[in-house]
Design a protein around this motif. Sequence first.
Motif, mmCIF file in Angstrom:
data_model
loop_
_atom_site.group_PDB
_atom_site.id
_atom_site.type_symbol
_atom_site.label_atom_id
_atom_site.label_comp_id
_atom_site.label_asym_id
_atom_site.label_seq_id
_atom_site.Cartn_x
_atom_site.Cartn_y
_atom_site.Cartn_z
ATOM 1 N N ALA A 36 140.764 80.116 20.864
ATOM 2 C CA ALA A 36 140.843 78.810 20.189
ATOM 3 C C ALA A 36 139.823 78.027 19.749
ATOM 4 N N GLN A 37 138.847 78.039 20.548
ATOM 5 C CA GLN A 37 137.394 77.334 20.017
ATOM 6 C C GLN A 37 136.853 78.067 18.687
ATOM 7 N N THR A 38 136.974 79.522 18.537
ATOM 8 C CA THR A 38 136.460 80.142 17.518
ATOM 9 C C THR A 38 137.399 79.870 16.220
ATOM 10 N N VAL A 39 138.795 79.826 16.442
ATOM 11 C CA VAL A 39 139.629 79.574 15.443
ATOM 12 C C VAL A 39 139.234 78.116 14.864
ATOM 13 N N VAL A 40 139.274 76.964 15.881
ATOM 14 C CA VAL A 40 139.168 75.738 15.326
ATOM 15 C C VAL A 40 137.866 75.609 14.629
ATOM 16 N N ALA A 41 136.692 76.357 15.215
ATOM 17 C CA ALA A 41 135.424 75.981 14.505
ATOM 18 C C ALA A 41 135.460 76.603 13.134
ATOM 19 N N THR A 42 135.976 77.734 12.958
ATOM 20 C CA THR A 42 136.176 78.376 11.482
ATOM 21 C C THR A 42 136.911 77.350 10.559
ATOM 22 N N VAL A 43 137.944 77.045 11.031
ATOM 23 C CA VAL A 43 139.147 76.086 10.219
ATOM 24 C C VAL A 43 138.394 74.950 9.901
ATOM 25 N N TRP A 44 137.859 74.417 11.017
ATOM 26 C CA TRP A 44 137.192 73.048 10.926
ATOM 27 C C TRP A 44 136.060 73.110 9.715
ATOM 28 N N THR A 45 135.257 74.037 9.984
ATOM 29 C CA THR A 45 134.219 74.140 8.767
ATOM 30 C C THR A 45 134.944 74.161 7.252
ATOM 31 N N GLY A 46 136.123 75.010 7.517
ATOM 32 C CA GLY A 46 136.546 75.021 6.170
ATOM 33 C C GLY A 46 137.284 73.696 5.359
ATOM 34 N N ILE A 47 137.639 72.791 6.380
ATOM 35 C CA ILE A 47 138.461 71.776 5.953
ATOM 36 C C ILE A 47 137.489 70.323 5.941
ATOM 37 N N CYS A 48 136.434 70.288 6.881
ATOM 38 C CA CYS A 48 135.894 69.049 7.158
ATOM 39 C C CYS A 48 134.781 68.610 5.864
ATOM 40 N N LYS A 49 134.501 67.580 5.810
ATOM 41 C CA LYS A 49 133.849 66.922 4.862
ATOM 42 C C LYS A 49 132.303 67.408 4.985
#
Lengths: 192, 192, 192, 192
Positions: free
Chosen positions: C177-190
């Motif tokens: 879960a952490q890995t996935v969230v980290a990657t997606v978050w990097t892709g969508i966060c400002k």
Amino acid sequence: MEAKAGRPRDKETERRILEVTVRLLAEEGYSRMSIDGVAAAAGVSKPTIYRRWSGKADLATAAICTIRLAEPEISTGSTVGDLTAALQNFSRSLLRPNGMALVGTVLAEEGHTPELLALFRERLVMPRRAIIRGILERARRHRELRSGVNLDAAVSMLVGAFYARYLATSKVPSRFAQTVVATVWTGICKPS
Amino acid sequence: MEAKAGRPRDKETERRILEVTVRLLAEEGYSRMSIDGVAAAAGVSKPTIYRRWSGKADLATAAICTIRLAEPEISTGSTVGDLTAALQNFSRSLLRPNGMALVGTVLAEEGHTPELLALFRERLVMPRRAIIRGILERARRHRELRSGVNLDAAVSMLVGAFYARYLATSKVPSRFAQTVVATVWTGICKPS
Amino acid sequence: MEAKAGRPRDKETERRILEVTVRLLAEEGYSRMSIDGVAAAAGVSKPTIYRRWSGKADLATAAICTIRLAEPEISTGSTVGDLTAALQNFSRSLLRPNGMALVGTVLAEEGHTPELLALFRERLVMPRRAIIRGILERARRHRELRSGVNLDAAVSMLVGAFYARYLATSKVPSRFAQTVVATVWTGICKPS
Amino acid sequence: MEAKAGRPRDKETERRILEVTVRLLAEEGYSRMSIDGVAAAAGVSKPTIYRRWSGKADLATAAICTIRLAEPEISTGSTVGDLTAALQNFSRSLLRPNGMALVGTVLAEEGHTPELLALFRERLVMPRRAIIRGILERARRHRELRSGVNLDAAVSMLVGAFYARYLATSKVPSRFAQTVVATVWTGICKPS
DNA sequence: CATGAATGAGCTTTCATTCAT
DNA sequence: AATGAATGAAAGCTCATTCAT
């Protein structure tokens, strides 16, 4: 395209199934009759039945198809004698156990499984009528009948008298055929 | 708090159940007819039925008991006219939808539920025969018949012709009654 | 129109049937699941089931209807923390015995019983997506997301990663879960 | 009388049976699929099937074994382009009729016939993942990725987004691949 | 070795009947 | 006394599998 690939179907089995079906159809009626019951009585499994016929209606119609009117040749020398003999045969088949039950079941099912009645007509009703009609036609050829007689109506009266009688009492006296033939004959024969 | 509280609705319910049963008996046949179906069509619950009748056979019997032949009085002035009129009434009832199905079902069930046939005879078959027999008896009193005529056999011929005709084709021409009466009458009337 | 005519239906029975159905649906799959099996496991007779639901499909859909996503409230203080917590819940439910089997069965039956998939979506898929989408929407309101981010696609990536992982190995490491969230978050966060 | 008499036809029969099995497996699902149905659709008899495979599970397994991912070579010149192309291929196969049903059936049967899922992984899931992983590995060799990126998780996100999307709506817009790739790429590429 | 036939067990569903309220 | 609920038994039909030719 060989003549017979695979295990051959047991003809005897098929015959036994149909025989049992005819019996149960008369004994139980169409809707009471069950494939389970047929299978058990014929000593086969249900798929053996379903392999040959597509379902209950199909089996029942096939069973009725096997019925064949087996009446002896009639030849007494006179029209009245022949008619009487034919109706006595009819009377006997009517009075056999469950003799009328099969008639009843095909009538009762007319609304749900009309094929039964259709086949019953083709296999039993019509052949019997044909025999009696044949006797009347010969009489006409011999100029025994008055002109204008409706043969089909005459057949219906002769045969129908037995249905009506059975419906009234389940008992048909042995002289009934003579009485009926005498009356109808008086109604259709050329006046002396 | 009247003396007969709750009763009035009872009779009406009972009547409705029996009415529905008669209809389903003809439409479906005895064994296809289900208490569930009767209950649903009558708008009552199954125990309401079981409280009144002990089971399916009892219900069907009671239903047949309620049937009453409702034929108009016949009086055309002549024996032939009266017979024809009576048979035309009969023909009409036979050709009604499911007109023969009830006959079929009571015959089919003779082996399992003989009461049905017994009551059917009492309520429908015999009254109709009585009407026709009555016409013939009057003719005899008026000395229109030849001596020795078997009235019951004559009734069977008249009525039975329709059964036989139906069994042969399900269609009965409107002139059939006249033809049948004419033939039988020639067979039983006093020769001129 | 009384409140309760007749014997009251046992609420507990109904609950037990549905509970058993949900279990067997996951354990056996829809087509393997049998009404017989449900009846036996619930300790009732088959008609008890048929009185409540019109057939197997109806029962199965009713069972899926009872499923409700029971997720604890999530509030870790940060978007990444919330997403991770939500996906860890998801991961747990996926890894429960037969956790993916129900997903499989509704997909497998899409061609034959599409209601199952429809209800599964309504009851389980959509509520779970709504939770995760809610977290992302809050992040957007807090101006944490870059502009133009497709939230539905983001939800699909977050959730879908677990399906794909399961399909690859049936094992999902706890840090997934952490890995996935980290990657997606990097892709969508400002971008900072 | 050659050495290999009768064999050539064998191979073709075998191929046809397996082909039909794959189709029915997707169309009907494992438990709905019947040997009867396979035999009929392949134009062979059931023992012909049982002679080759020991039973239903064995046949289904063998059928899945024959499936081979047939994806065209991808080479657009850029990592993002290659990923998008690979996912568009995936999307197409997912949206084919019954495209997800086979996935569903192997998941649904995990508890009863785990070989199906195992083989499905080996033959379809893993090869597809390998293609996408290959693109990412090449990107890493080209130093396009930031350090510490978990490639398997990235693959799961890319592929899984489609599963999740399908589970949510059965409809996948044609631009979905681009959106997903763009988001994941932003999350894993080396910051500029 | 391929075929068609046969089987036992199982499926979904309905029925006649009784119970509990 | 009327209702809705419950039940055991059976129905029609299909399946995976084996047998006999």
